[in-house]
Each structure stands twice: as structure tokens, then as C-alpha cells.
Design an enzyme around this catalytic site. Structure first.
Site, short mmCIF file in Angstrom:
data_model
loop_
_atom_site.label_atom_id
_atom_site.label_comp_id
_atom_site.label_asym_id
_atom_site.label_seq_id
_atom_site.Cartn_x
_atom_site.Cartn_y
_atom_site.Cartn_z
N GLU A 99 0.70 -1.18 0.06
CA GLU A 99 0.06 0.03 0.20
C GLU A 99 0.83 1.38 0.00
OE1 GLU A 99 -2.90 -0.08 3.22
OE2 GLU A 99 -2.44 -2.09 3.73
N ASP B 201 -6.05 -11.28 6.98
CA ASP B 201 -5.19 -10.13 6.99
C ASP B 201 -3.71 -10.22 7.37
OD1 ASP B 201 -4.80 -7.46 6.81
OD2 ASP B 201 -6.37 -6.74 8.28
N GLU C 8 -6.60 -7.02 -1.11
CA GLU C 8 -6.17 -5.76 -0.79
C GLU C 8 -4.98 -5.41 -1.83
OE1 GLU C 8 -5.85 -2.70 2.95
OE2 GLU C 8 -5.13 -4.88 3.14
N GLU D 48 -9.41 3.25 4.51
CA GLU D 48 -8.89 3.01 5.75
C GLU D 48 -7.77 4.01 6.10
OE1 GLU D 48 -7.18 -0.94 6.15
OE2 GLU D 48 -5.49 -0.63 5.61
#
Length: 668
Positions: A178, A418, A467, A473
Site C-alpha cells: 500500500e 489479514d 487488498e 482505511e
């Protein structure tokens, strides 16, 4: 299924052989060409029309235990084939996918092949090992060569510097995949930084190349590095873990403490991942590409039980309910309220995110005393709502078979897994095993905290989301992030690889000047209509409603739109877009079309071409930015309009704005 497969075999085919063995493979429409040169080494290039998209680039694989591939390369033969096939895609952005390509297989002595494919919209290659002996891959050379002045759109890995092994990339191999996007020439690449895939590079005449990979099953994921040679992006891979120790977030991760001198173990015959190069004539063509999906392995077995849908999510809104007579939080009363909300509005699932299992134990059999899980599951079943459980990686992996069996028997419908945060061979194999094990027990798998999609969702359709996204988020803790620009970049880059667990749906919306990060009562950047449009623009078969049920029930018009929108589609049509500026697209489910558009921080007017609707009379239920949306981002207007006969519809968006509509046929 209509299928037309033509196979032509050749041994160093006439017209392709010279002292230096040169091959040309053209796409079905003849516009894209892959040129391959074999002369002890192997180089390929990709051209589109008269434009060089990728200049000659070297490929090889260095091995231990068997002779290396592409090193002292000696051809044994070649073959070509052409395929034009159409297959069903039940959990995807279109119901049917056309797979039309020409293929060249180069067979080499020492038991390996290199396979090249040319599609009208891109090219790919992969290594294949045909021998029986086990071996190790020490490294893979994958180069993508561009003019030094070429500009890229890419995400650097967060972090960097020396790791425990002394390698400058080591610390970057542990990351969440990310980050925001960097827009700069490849010549400006930071010398210490890797980028994760996909990466988009500009080519001649406004064309683009998107680099990613597909059919990644038992091999490390590929990063790109551009700091060694101007204009050349080179593949980098995490070495195989030698030792790991439990740690990281709430003891749910396995931290690599030492690595082997190889990147992969190979037990026998295998196909390595496809190196994929999507070629687009303009930015908008990147918005709807099937390369990763169609080049990945097809499913085997029955997946008709897979039910995509939307999820009432607890974590982003921090369980913040109001107007209730109980203390909201991780407890049975709160989840029954979420279940009632989902049932009342036709939302298929509720997720129990982090907090339902005892913290720091990495044991999914230990449920906190505040949660009556059998009672919650029974309550949900009575109301036709499925329950999905969040699971930390190590808690799931250490007892995967038993966990899947136990919770499937209890009535759980899936797991959101996760904090994998690695893509070495061990972790890539974990994703595959999670998909396979989940499928055996009828469980959906949402791979959160993982790398970009590489086609696993085609091979295992129960894998309904990934993801690898700097999603909503981030608004809980990132005061300086420009999420609005990011939102109109990811459809052209990250989404090329596949679906995104972005988790949209915020009802607190902020302009650029009013936004602030608030962890427990988060807000979004940009307008309310932007949040609604993301349900059309972003691909996500398992799609979250991130905000509190209390907030949604105070915004009934918006809730009605979100609750009703499909998450998989029969057809997708691109209407227009430019990277980091704006995006507009349409998707069809049954007889209804949904259209979504978003802009960056620049107010924008667009004229949408709705000619895809065909003949007839149509109306639209429209959600548009309100007159004062530039000041109060929550301002919007819902209205019903007729679609013009010329199918040209002008729309206006505020800074950070959006526009969306449901279009339906009108009968007299």
C-alpha cells in the site's frame, strides 16, 4: 461454449530461422508484435504499430540443480498456435470473456520452454520446466526496457534501507503493498527503492504499458527496480525464508529473520508465472482489461455456490452506533444490530473484524467472552445474512484445515484474512492453500493484507477480493494523504490486476480544506457522490459498506443506492478517463446499467456517450454533486431524468466530486 483452436506445429519454422534465431509473433489483429532473438541469450521486444513499447530486454532464470534457463540457450524446436475462445466468468466484471491470442513456444535443450503470447491488448511470456528433477531458482532476470525519458506511474514500497541480511532491499520485502502513487520519469527512480506491481509506463503517442504478473501460484511475487540502468525496470524477488519467528501486529505475523540464497524451490515439472505487459493506446483502455484474468489457470470443480455481495463492516466506523440502548462495541448486541441492519436492507453479509478472537493469542478457537458466536450465527441465519470472520494470517495458517472445517460446520460463510504482508514463495503458496482449503469447505476468502491479484480469483472463484490498496482505511490516520488523486489513479493501475478491497461508502465527507484524520469517526476526502460512484468504478465482488449503520439510516437515499447496487456484472463499458484526472465507466447487470464518474480536485464537466444503451427510451435515477458540494462535500441532489435521444449526457462534478446513475428502460 463456442471454441475455435488452431494449432500449427513447426521445428524452427521456415522464415523464422537465421544464424541468430529470430522470431516474430503477431497479435490476432496484427497491430501488436513480440520479437524474440535467441543467440545464447534470449531477448524480447514489444511493438504496437510502428511504436516500440518495450525495447530489446533480456530474460533468463539462474538455477541450482539443473542447467539455467536462457543462459547458453540452445534451441531444440518451436511451435505456434492460435486460440479464439470464450468462457464464462461468473464472479467478474463481465459474464463472458473472450480469450483470443497467438502463441509461440520455444523449446530448449535441458528441459525448459519459454512461451510467448500476443493479444490485441498486450503480451506475456513465461518459463516452463519439463524435467522431473527438483531444483532451486537462484534468481530470475526479467527486464522491461524503455526510453530513459519515459514517465511512470508507480507505488514505491514503504520503507527501505538495509535489513537483517545486509541486502538493501531486505526490509522492503515485509510490506503491506500500500502506498500513494509517484508520477515521474524512470530516470528519477530512487536508487534504494523497489516498487510493487502493477506499474504503468508511458510510451510513444500517448500509449501506455502496464506491467504486472499472472498465474502466480508457488513462486515469489515480482517487484520492479529502476535504479540500476536508466530506462530499464528489472524484476526483484524476495529470497526464500530460512527462519521465521512469530511477531508483528498482535503476534499474527511471521517475521523472516534469515533467508536462503535462492528465491524458489521447484519439485518437478511446473509453469512459472506469466510476465504480463498490457498495451493501451490511451489511458482509458487501461480501465477495462482482462489480461490477468484470462491468462490465469481456469477453475476446476463446482463453484456455483459462491455468492458475491455486500458486507456491513464494523471496523472502519469503530462500532459507533447511536440511538441504541446498549453499549456498542465488540459484543453480541452490537452484531445483532448489524445483522438487523443488513437484513432490513438486503445486504448479504456482516463481518466480524478484528476483536472477536482473544487478542495476541493467534488462536481462532479462543473467542472473547463478550461474543456469543453460535448465537450470532443462528440469529444471522434466521435473517438470511451470512457471517464472515476476520483472521490474522498466522492464526489462520497454523491450523487452517481445522479452522475451516470447524467454522464452516458452525455456519460461517467466509474469512477475511489479514496481515500476510509478504509475497515470498511461502506466502504466495499460503494464498493458494487458503483458497483451496476454503473451497473445500464452501468458504469465501477475502485476501486482505496481501499483494495485488494475479489471477487466483479465476482459478478459485471463492477468492472474492484482494487488498494491496491504499484504501479508505487510510483516512483514519493519514492527515496528509491526497486520497482524491489516488482514487482517480488506481482504476488505471492497480485495478488492471483485479478486484480491490478498497472499502468505500463513507457518509462523513470532507472538502480539501475541511478534511482531517479522525480514527474513531473517520471521514472521506471528496464529495458524497464520489463515494457512491466508487461502487460503480471500483471492481469488488465482496464490497464493504464501511460506515456505521446509524449513519446510513440517517442517509436513506444513499443507503438505498448502495444496498441495491450489484457487485458483479454482465458487461463493462469504459466511457473515458485520464490517469490522475478523471474516470467514467458503465456497468450492466441484467437490464439495468449503472454509470459512475469521478474527478480529481479540479471541478469537471463531461459529456458521456451512452450509445451503448441501444434503441429505446431510457430514464436515469441520478445522484449528482449539489450546488454547494465544493463547500459542504455531503451536499448532493437526487433526481430522475430522461436520457437524451442522441445519448449524449452532460454532467458536472465539484472538486473531488463524483456522479452516478442507475439507468433503466422506460416502457409506455
Amino acid at each position: 461454449m463456442k471454441k475455435n483452436v488452431l494449432i500449427a506445429l513447426a521445428v524452427l519454422a521456415a522464415g523464422t530461422l537465421s544464424a541468430q534465431n529470430n522470431f516474430t509473433l503477431s497479435s490476432p489483429d496484427g497491430r501488436l508484435r513480440v520479437e524474440v532473438a535467441v543467440d545464447g541469450t534470449v531477448e524480447y521486444s514489444v511493438l504496437h504499430g510502428d511504436d516500440v513499447m518495450i525495447a530489446p530486454s533480456a530474460i533468463s532464470m539462474t538455477t541450482a540443480g539443473v542447467p539455467s534457463f536462457g543462459v547458453d540457450a540452445r534451441l531444440a524446436g518451436s511451435s505456434t498456435r492460435s486460440v479464439d475462445d470464450t468462457f464464462d466468468a461468473p464472479v467478474y466484471k463481465r459474464a463472458r470473456v473472450r480469450d483470443n491470442f497467438n502463441e509461440l513456444t520455444l523449446r530448449f535443450r535441458n528441459n525448459y520452454n519459454i512461451v510467448f503470447r500476443a493479444y490485441d491488448d498486450g503480451a506475456a511470456y513465461r518459463f516452463e520446466y519439463t524435467g522431473k528433477k527438483a531444483f532451486e531458482v537462484l534468481g530470475e532476470q526479467a527486464e522491461f526496457t524503455f526510453p530513459a525519458a519515459a514517465e511512470g506511474v508507480f507505488s514505491y514500497v514503504r520503507g527501505g534501507g538495509n535489513g537483517k541480511t545486509g541486502d538493501k532491499f531486505e526490509r522492503q520485502f515485509f510490506n503491506s503493498f500500500e502506498n500513494f502513487y509517484t508520477y515521474e520519469p524512470l530516470s528519477s527512480w530512487k536508487s534504494e527503492q523497489l516498487a510493487f506491481l502493477p506499474v504503468v509506463v508511458g510510451g510513444p503517442n500517448g500509449k501506455k504499458v502496464c506491467i504486472t504478473e499472472a498465474d502466480l501460484m508457488d513462486y515469489p511475487g515480482m517487484y520492479l527496480y529502476g535504479g540500476a540502468k536508466d530506462g530499464t525496470l528489472a524484476g526483484v524477488y524476495a529470497p526464500y525464508p530460512k527462519t521465521v519467528e512469530q511477531g508483528g501486529h498482535n503476534q499474527l505475523q511471521m517475521i523472516v529473520t534469515a533467508r536462503e540464497n535462492y528465491i524458489a524451490r521447484v519439485a518437478g515439472p511446473t509453469c512459472f508465472p506469466w510476465r504480463v505487459m498490457v498495451v493501451a493506446e490511451n489511458d482509458a483502455e487501461l480501465l477495462d482489461n482482462d489480461m490477468v484474468y484470462k491468462i490465469s489457470s481456469p477453475p476446476t470443480g463446482d463453484f456455483s455456490w459462491v455468492k458475491p455481495g455486500k458486507v456491513a463492516w464494523d471496523w472502519w466506523n469503530a462500532w459507533n452506533l447511536y440511538g441504541v440502548d446498549f453499549a456498542a462495541g465488540v459484543n453480541t448486541e452490537t452484531y445483532k444490530y448489524y445483522i438487523d441492519f443488513a437484513s432490513d436492507h438486503g445486504i448479504e453479509y456482516v463481518i466480524l473484524d478484528e476483536g472477536w478472537a482473544v487478542n495476541k493469542r493467534a488462536d481462532l478457537m479462543q473467542v472473547v467472552p463478550e461474543i456469543d458466536l453460535p448465537g450470532i450465527l443462528g440469529y444471522a441465519a434466521e435473517r438470511n445474512v451470512g457471517i464472515i470472520l476476520w483472521a490474522g494470517y498466522w492464526a489462520f495458517d497454523r491450523d487452517m484445515e481445522n479452522i475451516c472445517r470447524h467454522y464452516s460446520d458452525m455456519g460461517v460463510k467466509g474469512f477475511k484474512v489479514d496481515f500476510m504482508d509478504r509475497d515470498d514463495q511461502q506466502m504466495v503458496d499460503f494464498n493458494r492453500r487458503a483458497a483451496e482449503t476454503g473451497a473445500r469447505y464452501g468458504l469465501l476468502i477475502d485476501l486482505h493484507g496481501t499483494h495485488k491479484p494475479t489471477g487466483l480469483h479465476r482459478t478459485y472463484p471463492n477468492v472474492v477480493n484482494f487488498e494491496g490498496v491504499n484504501g479508505l482505511e487510510q483516512m483514519k490516520w493519514s492527515p496528509d494523504l491526497d486520497q482524491v488523486t489516488y482514487d482517480v489513479t488506481i482504476p488505471f493501475v492497480r485495478q488492471v490486476a483485479g478486484p480491490m478491497d478498497y472499502t468505500q461508502g463513507a457518509m462523513r465527507n470532507a472538502t480539501a480544506g475541511n478534511y482531517r484524520s479522525v480514527y474513531s469517526e473517520a471521514m472521506s476526502q471528496g464529495t458524497r457522490c464520489r463515494q457512491l460512484a466508487e461502487y460503480v468504478v471500483f471492481e469488488s465482488p465482496l464490497n464493504m459498506l464501511c460506515d456505521s449503520p446509524s449513519n446510513y439510516m440517517n442517509e436513506k437515499e444513499c443507503l438505498e443506492f448502495i444496498a441495491a447496487i450489484p457487485t458483479v456484472w454482465d458487461e463493462t463499458v469504459v466511457l473515458g478517463g485520464e490517469i490522475a484526472k478523471y474516470v467514467s465507466m458503465a456497468r450492466r447487470s441484467g437490464e439495468q446499467w449503472y454509470v459512475g464518474a469521478m474527478t480529481n480536485w479540479t471541478a469537471r464537466s463531461l459529456t458521456l456517450d451512452l450509445s451503448f444503451l441501444g434503441e429505446g427510451k431510457f430514464a436515469a435515477e441520478v445522484y449528482r454533486d449539489g450546488v454547494n458540494a465544493s463547500r459542504a462535500a455531503r451536499d448532493y441532489k437526487k433526481e430522475t431524468i430522461g436520457i437524451p435521444e442522441d445519448r449524449r449526457l452532460k454532467i458536472d462534478m465539484a472538486p473531488g466530486g463524483g456522479w452516478t446513475a442507475k439507468i433503466y428502460r422506460v416502457t409506455d
